[in-house]
Motif scaffolding. Structure first.
Motif, PDB file in Angstrom:
ATOM      1  N   ARG A 142      18.741  70.404  21.780  1.00  0.00           N
ATOM      2  CA  ARG A 142      19.021  70.260  20.346  1.00  0.00           C
ATOM      3  C   ARG A 142      17.823  69.682  19.582  1.00  0.00           C
ATOM      4  NH1 ARG A 142      22.887  73.372  19.097  1.00  0.00           N
ATOM      5  NH2 ARG A 142      24.915  73.088  20.021  1.00  0.00           N
ATOM      6  N   ASP A 143      17.144  68.730  20.219  1.00  0.00           N
ATOM      7  CA  ASP A 143      16.086  68.030  19.473  1.00  0.00           C
ATOM      8  C   ASP A 143      14.688  68.502  19.885  1.00  0.00           C
ATOM      9  OD1 ASP A 143      18.073  65.111  20.009  1.00  0.00           O
ATOM     10  OD2 ASP A 143      17.985  66.355  18.188  1.00  0.00           O
ATOM     11  N   GLN A 144      13.757  68.400  18.952  1.00  0.00           N
ATOM     12  CA  GLN A 144      12.335  68.491  19.319  1.00  0.00           C
ATOM     13  C   GLN A 144      12.020  67.251  20.147  1.00  0.00           C
ATOM     14  OE1 GLN A 144       9.769  69.334  16.023  1.00  0.00           O
ATOM     15  NE2 GLN A 144       8.019  68.259  16.928  1.00  0.00           N
ATOM     16  N   GLY A 145      11.150  67.398  21.158  1.00  0.00           N
ATOM     17  CA  GLY A 145      10.807  66.228  21.968  1.00  0.00           C
ATOM     18  C   GLY A 145      11.734  65.980  23.131  1.00  0.00           C
ATOM     19  N   VAL A 146      12.616  66.953  23.450  1.00  0.00           N
ATOM     20  CA  VAL A 146      13.387  66.855  24.695  1.00  0.00           C
ATOM     21  C   VAL A 146      12.458  67.264  25.843  1.00  0.00           C
ATOM     22  CG1 VAL A 146      15.254  67.895  26.045  1.00  0.00           C
ATOM     23  CG2 VAL A 146      15.628  67.324  23.634  1.00  0.00           C
ATOM     24  N   LEU A 147      12.436  66.417  26.874  1.00  0.00           N
ATOM     25  CA  LEU A 147      11.591  66.713  28.034  1.00  0.00           C
ATOM     26  C   LEU A 147      12.473  66.829  29.265  1.00  0.00           C
ATOM     27  CD1 LEU A 147       8.127  65.079  28.751  1.00  0.00           C
ATOM     28  CD2 LEU A 147       9.684  65.756  30.605  1.00  0.00           C
ATOM     29  N   ARG A 148      12.450  68.004  29.886  1.00  0.00           N
ATOM     30  CA  ARG A 148      13.221  68.237  31.115  1.00  0.00           C
ATOM     31  C   ARG A 148      12.215  68.408  32.255  1.00  0.00           C
ATOM     32  NH1 ARG A 148      18.678  70.605  29.920  1.00  0.00           N
ATOM     33  NH2 ARG A 148      18.936  70.675  27.652  1.00  0.00           N
ATOM     34  N   GLY A 149      12.206  67.446  33.168  1.00  0.00           N
ATOM     35  CA  GLY A 149      11.253  67.571  34.293  1.00  0.00           C
ATOM     36  C   GLY A 149      10.780  66.206  34.757  1.00  0.00           C
ATOM     37  N   LEU A 150       9.924  66.274  35.647  1.00  0.00           N
ATOM     38  CA  LEU A 150       9.415  67.385  36.400  1.00  0.00           C
ATOM     39  C   LEU A 150      10.330  67.604  37.625  1.00  0.00           C
ATOM     40  CD1 LEU A 150       5.797  66.144  36.117  1.00  0.00           C
ATOM     41  CD2 LEU A 150       6.450  68.428  35.410  1.00  0.00           C
ATOM     42  N   HIS A 151      10.786  68.865  37.758  1.00  0.00           N
ATOM     43  CA  HIS A 151      11.800  69.134  38.793  1.00  0.00           C
ATOM     44  C   HIS A 151      11.331  70.163  39.811  1.00  0.00           C
ATOM     45  CE1 HIS A 151      14.857  68.149  35.378  1.00  0.00           C
ATOM     46  NE2 HIS A 151      14.260  67.047  35.836  1.00  0.00           N
ATOM     47  N   PHE A 152      11.946  70.095  40.988  1.00  0.00           N
ATOM     48  CA  PHE A 152      11.768  71.104  42.031  1.00  0.00           C
ATOM     49  C   PHE A 152      12.907  70.936  43.030  1.00  0.00           C
ATOM     50  CE2 PHE A 152      10.180  68.065  45.180  1.00  0.00           C
ATOM     51  CZ  PHE A 152       9.675  67.042  44.378  1.00  0.00           C
ATOM     52  N   GLN A 153      13.161  71.948  43.813  1.00  0.00           N
ATOM     53  CA  GLN A 153      14.144  71.856  44.904  1.00  0.00           C
ATOM     54  C   GLN A 153      13.404  71.981  46.233  1.00  0.00           C
ATOM     55  OE1 GLN A 153      18.351  73.391  42.924  1.00  0.00           O
ATOM     56  NE2 GLN A 153      17.579  74.522  44.613  1.00  0.00           N
TER      57      GLN A 153
ATOM     58  N   ASN B 268       6.207  84.500  20.783  1.00  0.00           N
ATOM     59  CA  ASN B 268       5.184  85.172  21.620  1.00  0.00           C
ATOM     60  C   ASN B 268       5.792  85.853  22.844  1.00  0.00           C
ATOM     61  OD1 ASN B 268       5.364  83.243  23.749  1.00  0.00           O
ATOM     62  ND2 ASN B 268       3.636  82.028  22.953  1.00  0.00           N
ATOM     63  N   GLY B 269       7.022  85.459  23.208  1.00  0.00           N
ATOM     64  CA  GLY B 269       7.688  86.158  24.324  1.00  0.00           C
ATOM     65  C   GLY B 269       7.011  85.948  25.674  1.00  0.00           C
ATOM     66  N   HIS B 270       6.072  85.023  25.729  1.00  0.00           N
ATOM     67  CA  HIS B 270       5.348  84.805  26.988  1.00  0.00           C
ATOM     68  C   HIS B 270       6.262  84.170  28.036  1.00  0.00           C
ATOM     69  CE1 HIS B 270       1.191  84.713  24.801  1.00  0.00           C
ATOM     70  NE2 HIS B 270       1.820  85.867  24.681  1.00  0.00           N
ATOM     71  N   GLN B 271       5.915  84.406  29.310  1.00  0.00           N
ATOM     72  CA  GLN B 271       6.680  83.865  30.438  1.00  0.00           C
ATOM     73  C   GLN B 271       5.718  83.160  31.394  1.00  0.00           C
ATOM     74  OE1 GLN B 271       8.422  87.371  32.218  1.00  0.00           O
ATOM     75  NE2 GLN B 271       9.635  87.875  30.404  1.00  0.00           N
ATOM     76  N   LEU B 272       6.231  82.188  32.125  1.00  0.00           N
ATOM     77  CA  LEU B 272       5.414  81.507  33.125  1.00  0.00           C
ATOM     78  C   LEU B 272       6.093  81.632  34.485  1.00  0.00           C
ATOM     79  CD1 LEU B 272       2.711  79.890  33.134  1.00  0.00           C
ATOM     80  CD2 LEU B 272       4.123  77.816  33.232  1.00  0.00           C
ATOM     81  N   TRP B 273       5.318  82.088  35.480  1.00  0.00           N
ATOM     82  CA  TRP B 273       5.786  82.138  36.868  1.00  0.00           C
ATOM     83  C   TRP B 273       5.342  80.862  37.565  1.00  0.00           C
ATOM     84  CZ3 TRP B 273       8.836  83.197  40.582  1.00  0.00           C
ATOM     85  CH2 TRP B 273       8.437  83.192  41.905  1.00  0.00           C
ATOM     86  N   VAL B 274       6.348  80.080  38.006  1.00  0.00           N
ATOM     87  CA  VAL B 274       6.097  78.801  38.670  1.00  0.00           C
ATOM     88  C   VAL B 274       6.569  78.965  40.116  1.00  0.00           C
ATOM     89  CG1 VAL B 274       6.595  76.321  38.661  1.00  0.00           C
ATOM     90  CG2 VAL B 274       6.506  77.584  36.489  1.00  0.00           C
ATOM     91  N   PRO B 275       5.642  79.107  41.063  1.00  0.00           N
ATOM     92  CA  PRO B 275       6.060  79.383  42.441  1.00  0.00           C
ATOM     93  C   PRO B 275       6.649  78.156  43.131  1.00  0.00           C
ATOM     94  CG  PRO B 275       3.697  79.821  42.100  1.00  0.00           C
ATOM     95  CD  PRO B 275       4.197  79.046  40.930  1.00  0.00           C
ATOM     96  N   VAL B 276       7.241  78.377  44.290  1.00  0.00           N
ATOM     97  CA  VAL B 276       7.649  77.286  45.181  1.00  0.00           C
ATOM     98  C   VAL B 276       6.410  76.433  45.480  1.00  0.00           C
ATOM     99  CG1 VAL B 276       8.366  76.778  47.544  1.00  0.00           C
ATOM    100  CG2 VAL B 276       9.577  78.526  46.225  1.00  0.00           C
ATOM    101  N   GLY B 277       6.609  75.120  45.479  1.00  0.00           N
ATOM    102  CA  GLY B 277       5.482  74.216  45.747  1.00  0.00           C
ATOM    103  C   GLY B 277       4.953  73.546  44.494  1.00  0.00           C
ATOM    104  N   PHE B 278       5.610  73.851  43.359  1.00  0.00           N
ATOM    105  CA  PHE B 278       5.211  73.261  42.079  1.00  0.00           C
ATOM    106  C   PHE B 278       6.396  72.509  41.472  1.00  0.00           C
ATOM    107  CE2 PHE B 278       1.015  75.054  41.045  1.00  0.00           C
ATOM    108  CZ  PHE B 278       0.867  75.924  42.123  1.00  0.00           C
ATOM    109  N   ALA B 279       6.090  71.365  40.869  1.00  0.00           N
ATOM    110  CA  ALA B 279       7.086  70.689  40.044  1.00  0.00           C
ATOM    111  C   ALA B 279       7.004  71.305  38.653  1.00  0.00           C
ATOM    112  CB  ALA B 279       6.818  69.194  39.998  1.00  0.00           C
ATOM    113  N   HIS B 280       8.137  71.513  38.031  1.00  0.00           N
ATOM    114  CA  HIS B 280       8.210  72.216  36.742  1.00  0.00           C
ATOM    115  C   HIS B 280       8.901  71.354  35.707  1.00  0.00           C
ATOM    116  CE1 HIS B 280      10.447  75.007  33.961  1.00  0.00           C
ATOM    117  NE2 HIS B 280       9.182  75.265  33.700  1.00  0.00           N
ATOM    118  N   GLY B 281       8.358  71.430  34.493  1.00  0.00           N
ATOM    119  CA  GLY B 281       9.026  70.753  33.388  1.00  0.00           C
ATOM    120  C   GLY B 281       8.554  71.324  32.067  1.00  0.00           C
ATOM    121  N   PHE B 282       9.305  71.023  31.025  1.00  0.00           N
ATOM    122  CA  PHE B 282       8.879  71.421  29.685  1.00  0.00           C
ATOM    123  C   PHE B 282       9.306  70.395  28.659  1.00  0.00           C
ATOM    124  CE2 PHE B 282      12.973  72.701  27.957  1.00  0.00           C
ATOM    125  CZ  PHE B 282      13.680  73.253  29.016  1.00  0.00           C
TER     126      PHE B 282
END
Ligand SMILES: Cc1cn([C@H]2C[C@H](O)[C@@H](COP(=O)(O)OP(=O)(O)O[C@H]3O[C@H](C)C(=O)[C@H](O)[C@H]3O)O2)c(=O)[nH]c1=O
Length: 186
Positions: A52-63, A106-120
């Motif tokens: 909902r808000d600008q400035g929401v940070l989800r991460g850094l996550h991985f399984q 921009n419709g851009h996508q990011l591929w984040v492989p296994v072995g990386f922590a991901h967040g935005f």
């Protein structure tokens, strides 16, 4: 178009958009073309989050094993700064990160492989992120890395303000504290 970033296992995808007087059409996934570009499925689950808000940070996550996840991330409303941190033991870029601004425009996508922590972090209110993952959600395998670990040197563009975080995301270990979950395979 597919571009390998400074950490070459992370790939930026710029799907073609066919615009006309009605708007646009875009193929947002194509198994053969994406596999040829190094984006390795199969993808077993699609995710969708709204912040909902600008400035929401989800991460850094991985399984971790037995449920590691590769992620193909795109933003379908608003804007995010998407970040991938290399946490593969023995990697020449261990602890380093790459990022990309993914937006609905921009419709851009990011591929984040296994072995990386991901967040935005969201750069606008009412931001929606949709992503395909190569492993099913497994809460027992869910792990995190501290978004604000100084050793990572990530500039989230928060301008000194505190992000909106889940309680979980306030408690992750730093890179130095992180157990070895992934090994670089060259
Ligand atoms: C990830 C996930 C979550 N959930 C449930 C568990 C919680 O009850 C609720 C919110 O989960 P969480 O706070 O972990 O959601 P995010 O903070 O957006 O987590 C995600 O954000 C970062 C950016 C990621 O890369 C991961 O995909 C994922 O960790 O959804 C599910 O039911 N299935 C799922 O696949």
């Amino acid at each position: 178009m597919f571009t390998r970033l400074a950490i070459p296992d992370v790939i930026l995808v710029e799907p073609k958009r066919f615009g006309d007087h009605r708007g646009f059409f875009s193929e947002t996934f194509h198994a053969d073309r994406y596999d040829d570009a190094g984006i390795k499925g199969p993808f077993v689950q699609d995710n969708h989050s709204l912040s909902r808000d600008q400035g929401v940070l989800r991460g850094l996550h991985f399984q971790i094993a037995p449920s590691p996840q590769g992620k193909l991330v795109r933003c379908t409303a608003g804007k995010i700064l998407d970040v991938a941190v290399d946490i593969r033991k023995g990697s020449p870029t261990f602890g380093q990160h790459v990022s990309a601004e993914l937006t609905a425009d921009n419709g851009h996508q990011l591929w984040v492989p296994v072995g990386f922590a991901h967040g935005f972090v969201t750069l606008t209110p009412d931001t929606e992120v949709q992503y395909k993952v190569t492993g099913y959600y497994d809460p027992n395998a869910d792990r995190g890395l501290a978004w604000d670990d100084p050793a990572l040197g990530i500039d989230w563009g928060l301008g000194g303000s505190q992000p909106v975080l889940s309680d979980k995301d306030t408690k992750h270990p730093t890179l130095a504290e992180l157990p070895e979950h992934f090994t670089y395979e060259g």
